[in-house]
Design a protein around this motif. Structure first.
Motif, PDB file in Angstrom:
ATOM      1  N   SER A  16       0.887  -1.129  -0.040  1.00 22.68           N
ATOM      2  CA  SER A  16      -0.069  -0.113  -0.154  1.00 22.68           C
ATOM      3  C   SER A  16       0.793   1.133   0.204  1.00 22.68           C
ATOM      4  O   SER A  16       0.600   1.950   0.791  1.00 22.68           O
ATOM      5  N   PRO A  17       1.673   1.253  -0.893  1.00 17.60           N
ATOM      6  CA  PRO A  17       2.600   2.349  -0.900  1.00 17.60           C
ATOM      7  C   PRO A  17       2.082   3.786  -1.488  1.00 17.60           C
ATOM      8  O   PRO A  17       0.932   4.007  -2.074  1.00 17.60           O
ATOM      9  N   ILE A  18       2.400   4.978  -0.724  1.00 19.10           N
ATOM     10  CA  ILE A  18       2.252   6.353  -1.124  1.00 19.10           C
ATOM     11  C   ILE A  18       2.881   6.899  -2.477  1.00 19.10           C
ATOM     12  O   ILE A  18       2.560   7.598  -3.059  1.00 19.10           O
ATOM     13  N   HIS A  19       4.145   6.071  -2.609  1.00 16.23           N
ATOM     14  CA  HIS A  19       4.790   6.176  -3.936  1.00 16.23           C
ATOM     15  C   HIS A  19       5.400   4.835  -4.237  1.00 16.23           C
ATOM     16  O   HIS A  19       6.199   4.114  -3.522  1.00 16.23           O
ATOM     17  N   LEU A  20       5.441   4.546  -5.514  1.00 16.02           N
ATOM     18  CA  LEU A  20       5.929   3.169  -6.202  1.00 16.02           C
ATOM     19  C   LEU A  20       6.366   3.404  -7.616  1.00 16.02           C
ATOM     20  O   LEU A  20       5.542   3.897  -8.217  1.00 16.02           O
ATOM     21  N   GLN A  21       7.558   3.190  -7.781  1.00 19.34           N
ATOM     22  CA  GLN A  21       8.186   3.239  -9.135  1.00 19.34           C
ATOM     23  C   GLN A  21       8.769   1.915  -9.431  1.00 19.34           C
ATOM     24  O   GLN A  21       9.795   1.713  -8.704  1.00 19.34           O
ATOM     25  N   VAL A  22       8.419   1.276 -10.516  1.00 18.68           N
ATOM     26  CA  VAL A  22       9.488   0.192 -10.857  1.00 18.68           C
ATOM     27  C   VAL A  22       9.715   0.691 -12.350  1.00 18.68           C
ATOM     28  O   VAL A  22       9.140   0.874 -13.210  1.00 18.68           O
ATOM     29  N   VAL A  23      11.215   0.603 -12.340  1.00 21.07           N
ATOM     30  CA  VAL A  23      11.891   0.750 -13.578  1.00 21.07           C
ATOM     31  C   VAL A  23      12.701  -0.249 -14.231  1.00 21.07           C
ATOM     32  O   VAL A  23      13.417  -1.089 -13.434  1.00 21.07           O
ATOM     33  N   ASP A  24      12.221  -0.645 -15.661  1.00 18.75           N
ATOM     34  CA  ASP A  24      12.919  -1.716 -16.091  1.00 18.75           C
ATOM     35  C   ASP A  24      14.286  -1.158 -16.754  1.00 18.75           C
ATOM     36  O   ASP A  24      14.216  -0.351 -17.599  1.00 18.75           O
TER      37      ASP A  24
END
Length: 104
Positions: A16-24
């Motif tokens: 339940s993140p307030i910010h999530l970034q997944v970069v390939d």
């Protein structure tokens, strides 16, 4: 759903993140096309409060166990509480450069 989307979906449900970034970041490495093997994850969640860095990483590794067993070669994790995220002014370090698969 591609691997990046699967990682995002799993971590959103788990943290339940307030910010999530997944970069390939696979394109930065010497691997065949369409490998989907190198990722950077920036996760900001209240669930990290009171946890050590190792505990935070274990939480993510447990959530992504299936993906990790299925071909992810590198996973750069940046895990922060909301307070830590604000202290860092929403800045994260770059992933290290590819060494070409061998130690130099």
């Amino acid at each position: 759903m591609n691997r990046q989307q699967t990682i995002e979906h799993t971590l959103r449900q788990t943290l339940s993140p307030i910010h999530l970034q997944v970069v390939d970041e696979t394109h930065k490495h010497s691997v065949p096309a369409n490998t989907e093997s190198h990722y950077q994850v920036i996760a900001v969640s209240a669930q990290f409060s009171g946890k050590t860095l190792l505990q935070r990483h274990r939480l993510i590794n447990a959530a992504l166990a299936e993906e990790l067993a299925g071909g992810i070669h590198a996973l750069a994790l940046h895990t922060m509480t909301p307070e830590e995220w604000l202290e860092k002014n929403s800045q994260i370090p770059n992933s290290p450069p590819c060494l070409g698969g061998g130690v130099k």
